[in-house]
Structures are given as structure tokens and as C-alpha cells.
Design an enzyme around this catalytic site. Structure first.
Site, PDB file in Angstrom:
ATOM      1  CE  LYS A  56      -5.248 -29.725 -10.040  1.00  0.00           C
ATOM      2  NZ  LYS A  56      -6.461 -29.089 -10.606  1.00  0.00           N
ATOM      3  CD  GLU A  61      -3.504 -12.894 -17.404  1.00  0.00           C
ATOM      4  OE1 GLU A  61      -3.434 -13.365 -16.259  1.00  0.00           O
ATOM      5  OE2 GLU A  61      -2.863 -13.348 -18.369  1.00  0.00           O
ATOM      6  CB  CYS A  64      -0.635 -16.035 -20.095  1.00  0.00           C
ATOM      7  SG  CYS A  64       0.109 -17.439 -20.871  1.00  0.00           S
ATOM      8  N   GLY A  87       6.336 -14.695 -14.275  1.00  0.00           N
ATOM      9  CA  GLY A  87       6.800 -16.056 -14.022  1.00  0.00           C
ATOM     10  C   GLY A  87       8.228 -16.168 -13.587  1.00  0.00           C
TER      11      GLY A  87
END
Ligand code: ADP
Length: 496
Positions: free
Chosen positions: A188, A398, A297, A471
Site C-alpha cells: 500500500k 520529529e 527518520c 520501531g
């Protein structure tokens, strides 16, 4: 023109790919017939339409992947690997085309970013394609009467949800190992960057059996969520924001399926008093991903500079970033392109304002493009903040834009504590000639990747992934393929 012929006119290609998904080997519109606009961030103008996939399209794509799974999983692993390598070769023949299209739809400069990303994409498929025969099990000394062994088996249909910042590379790091391991895939794409991903899927489908690799575009709640929730999806691999990562993880938890998450970061860069200044400045430019408008990131968005060299470092860094050219991403002279979307432009601009309100001094670098065609583009000049502490929101949150904070330090223990004082733990660097200090930092910094005197980007053969809220699980390398795209079956044969 045959699908495999390179087309280096990105505007034409964007039109040709408009309004389509790739399901079961065929380019098809969304069942609803709906589409959404894809914009050129450098001008604000529309370049095409993406198919607006929904739960029904998810169902079709997952059904195709499920139907293709038994034959794909049964194919000898080296044969699968050869097909994946062949995908890499086809993609390598389209680097210029893919680079131009990704530059057009993401606003990332062709020379410094987009062409590089397209070529790394091909390399990742070639790398993983060679690892088919590494899907090894073990023999286990359990009982001499019992032959005991383990075997690696694929999981089934993998759902891969990807972001817009480096869509090709991040997609490749998911689908290449998933496919070689014998899984079939539904990817996706992100709303902002669907067309190049579709083109890659189209090219790969000239090599792979139909249904093995399918591609959907659509928004997060309407298309991403049903993919995570689909009962026939055996694994989700996701790269995106922490906020969405939490939603994905929670949803997968209710179905008890494994998830890999690659999320945010606020990566520290520690510059010591004895550092090679020029090298560290180059490292800051590379690490902060100024050529990607800071949209990374791993961006070195907290630069801790020793008090004794702070001003010299600031002056040298500012001079270098001032010399970088902002402009048309398709122009070979351009170093820095445009911000991906109006929403992201607003967010980054808001953080720059906030940094000033928090008492920071904004050193604004480079210059806006003057070309009238680019007047409505989504430009943000790079900003170096000084006079802020690690407690400022711009130093903690961030931003995902070309904004970094230079923070003074004097004591080594203190700078390590500040570097670790973050909810994130993706990457970190230290710049010094002192081996003892470098080694101590590598042991004490809380991050998935720590580098000394360099700031390399993700490498296909090195594990990559964060700790803390950055993560869950690692991507890249052989381990990622084994740990995240297979399960280990134990087999016991009683010979007594
Ligand atoms: P960003 O804020 O940078 O767009 P996101 O984490 O929202 O980052 O998006 C990353 C990817 O996750 C995109 O492909 C997006 O469409 C998808 N996504 C967003 N919301 C959801 C959701 N609820 N479930 C699954 N995927 C989602």
C-alpha cells in the site's frame, strides 16, 4: 510502447499510470472508480490521479496474493531468488525513468536524491535475490534416535505499508526479502507518492507470476487499515509515523499477527572538540539529509557540538548549506527540492516559528528559487537553530523537515545523557579522533545504528531499525529476511 520500455518523460508516465492499481498481474481501476490528485510539490500543480483503493480493492488484492501463494512458496528458493534478481535487472534498466518520476511526484532533487534512490532500489533486489539458498534450517542434537531439524517456511500474504519520503528504497527493503522467502505481497503506497511505486510494480509484474506482487493506493484509514485487518494477511510490515504505527500494531495485535515497525527518530550527532571539522560538517549535511529537505527518520536533527568549536562549526555548516541550490527537482543543478505536501509544509513552518518562540536563533540558509514557474512550490529554506536546549520541543519532536538544532556541550557524560534523553532511538553518530571516547559512545548511545566519523545511509546487508519508539524489528540484511518473513518449523523424525 511496451510496458518494459523506459519512458523518461515523467509527465507522460504520470498520466499513463493515472487511476490504476495493480492486482493479479493487471492494471485496474479501483472498484469504486474513485481517484485522488497527485501533485508536483515544486509547482503545486496536479501531475495525475491515483486510484483511491478501499476495502473492496484490498479484498481483491489479498485474494490474488493468497491464490498465488502455494505455487510461489513451492518454487525452489533459488528459482524465486533468480526471478527477484531479474526484477532488479529490469529496474536497473529503468533508473533514469524511475528517478525522474520520483523527483516529479515527491519534489526530491534528481541528481542528489531521486536517481540515487532508483539505483539503490534495483540493488536491493539483486542483493536479496542472491540469498534464496540462505533460507536454511538447522539440525538439532536432541536425541540420537530422533532426527531433529528446523526448516524456514514463508508466512503467507504479507501486507507492506510504506511512506512517501523514500518510497522505492523502503518498499524494496520489505518486498525483496518477503518475496525471496516465499511470501506473496500486497503493498500500500503513501497518498503523496503512489505513481512510481505503481510503475515499479508494473515492471516487476513483467517478471513475476501474476498475483505474487500486488499494489494498492489509497488513504490510510480507507485502504491501509483494511489491509491490516484482513483475515488472510499473515504479516504486516510498516514504515511511517509513531502515531500510525501504534494504530497498526494495535490492530495487528487483535489478530495476533506479527508486525515490523520502522518509525520516527530524532537522531543525535555528537561533535567532539578534536573532530575533523570539515569531515563533521560534511557528515552533518549528509546526516541531516538536507538534499532530501530533511525528510528522513534518521535525520541528524540534534547536533551536539563541543562548546570550544561550536561557533566555527556553525559558520562552516551555514556556509556550506548556503551554497546549496534550491530549485526544480528535475534540474541537474538542483541540490535541494520541495517539501512533499501542503500539510507537511505547514507543519515544518510551524516548527520553525515554534523554535523562535522557544528562544532559539534561526540561521536560515540557502535561497528560495526565483523561477516564476516554481512560485507556488512548497519550499522551506533550511534552518539551523542555536541557543536552544535539548528540552525545547523542536529538539524533542520529529519535524521531518530541513530543521536541525545545534546544542553546545562540555562534559562527555552529560552529552551522552542528553543524546539518550529522547523517546526515539533510531541512529546516532559521534565525530572524534579519540578512539576511547568513540568506543565509549558506541556502547552507551541508545540507538539501533551508531556510526563513528561517518553518516552512511541504510545499506542492504546491514540490519537497520530502532529501539524505544523508533520501531520494532530490523529491516535489511539476511536476518531481516529470516526473522521477519519466515517462521521456523521444528521437525522430529523418530527412527527408533
Ligand atoms: P505521514 O504522517 O508521514 O503521512 P503516516 O504514518 O500517516 O505518515 O503514513 C505512512 C503510511 O501509513 C501511509 O501509506 C499511510 O497511508 C498509511 N496509514 C495511515 N493511517 C493508517 C491506518 N490507520 N492504517 C494503516 N495504514 C495507515
Amino acid at each position: 510502447m511496451p510496458a518494459t520500455a523506459p519512458n523518461t518523460d515523467p509527465f507522460q508516465l504520470a498520466t499513463d499510470l493515472s487511476g490504476l492499481l495493480l492486482i493479479d498481474g493487471a492494471l485496474v481501476p479501483a472498484t469504486s472508480g474513485k481517484t485522488f490528485e497527485v501533485i508536483n510539490p515544486a509547482t503545486g500543480g496536479a501531475i495525475g490521479q491515483a486510484a483511491d483503493g478501499d476495502a473492496e480493492d484490498v479484498g481483491r488484492a489479498v485474494a490474488a496474493a493468497r491464490a498465488a501463494f502455494p505455487a510461489w512458496a513451492a518454487m525452489p528458493a533459488r528459482e524465486r531468488g533468480k526471478l527477484v534478481q531479474e526484477c532488479g535487472r529490469v529496474l536497473a534498466g529503468h533508473v533514469e525513468e524511475l528517478g525522474r518520476l520520483i523527483a516529479l511526484e515527491t519534489g526530491k532533487a534528481l541528481r542528489t536524491e531521486s536517481r540515487v534512490e532508483a539505483s539503490v532500489l534495483a540493488d536491493v533486489f539483486v542483493f536479496y535475490g542472491g540469498l534464496g539458498s540462505e533460507l536454511k534450517g538447522e539440525t538439532v542434537p536432541f536425541n540420537p534416535q530422533m532426527m531433529t531439524l528446523t526448516q524456514r517456511e514463508p508466512l503467507g500474504v504479507v501486507g507492506a505499508i510504506i511512506p512517501w519520503n523514500v518510497p522505492l528504497l523502503l518498499m524494496a527493503l520489505k518486498i525483496a526479502p518477503a518475496l525471496v522467502a516465499g511470501n506473496t505481497v500486497v503493498v500500500k503506497s503513501a497518498e503523496e507518492a503512489p505513481l512510481t511505486v505503481l510503475r515499479v510494480c508494473q515492471l516487476m509484474n513483467t517478471v513475476l507470476p501474476k498475483g505474487v506482487f500486488n499494489m494498492l493506493s489509497g488513504d490510510g484509514p480507507g485502504c491501509g487499515a483494511p489491509l491490516v485487518e484482513h483475515p488472510d494477511v499473515a504479516k504486516i510490515t510498516f514504515t511511517g509515523s509513531v502515531e500510525t504505527g501504534r494504530i497498526v500494531y494495535t490492530s495487528a495485535a487483535t489478530r495476533l499477527i506479527p508486525v515490523t515497525l520502522e518509525l520516527g527518530g530524532k537522531s543525535p550527532m555528537i561533535v567532539c572538540a578534536d573532530a575533523d571539522l570539515e569531515r563533521a560538517v560534511n557528515g552533518a549535511i549528509a546526516g541531516m539529509r538536507f538534499t532530501r529537505q530533511g525528510q528522513s527518520c534518521t535525520a541528524a536533527s540534534r547536533i551536539f557540538v563541543h562548546d570550544s568549536i561550536h561557533d566555527a562549526f556553525l559558520a562552516a555548516l551555514k556556509a556550506r548549506v548556503d551554497g546549496m541550490v534550491m530549485g526544480d527537482p528535475l534540474d541537474e543543478r538542483t541540490d535541494i527540492g520541495a517539501i512533499i505536501s501542503p500539510a507537511q509544509h505547514e507543519k515544518v513552518s510551524g516548527y520553525i516559528k515554534l523554535g523562535e518562540e522557544e528562544g532559539g536563533t534561526a540561521h536560515v540558509c540557502s535561497a528560495l528559487p526565483t523561477d516564476p514557474d516554481l512560485a507556488r512550490g512548497l519550499w522551506v529554506r533550511p534552518v539551523l537553530f542555536t541557543d536552544l536546549t535539548n528540552q525545547a520541543r523542536v529538539a524533542r519532536e520529529e519535524i521531518f523537515g530541513p530543521v536541525t538544532c545545534l546544542i553546545r556541550w562540555t562534559e562527555f557524560d552529560d552529552v551522552i545523557a542528553q543524546a539518550n534523553d529522547s523517546e526515539y532511538g533510531l541512529a546516532a553518530t559521534i565525530w572524534t579522533r579519540d578512539l576511547k571516547m568513540a568506543l565509549a559512545a558506541t556502547q552507551r548511545l541508545q540507538a539501533g545504528l551508531v556510526q563513528v566519523n561517518q553518516n552512511l545511509v541504510v545499506q542492504p546487508n546491514l540490519s537497520y531499525g530502532g529501539v524505544k519508539t523508533s520501531g520494532l524489528g530490523k529491516e535489511a540484511s539476511l536476518e531481516a529476511m529470516l526473522e521477519h518473513f519466515t517462521h521456523k518449523k521444528t521437525i522430529i523424525l523418530n527412527m527408533g
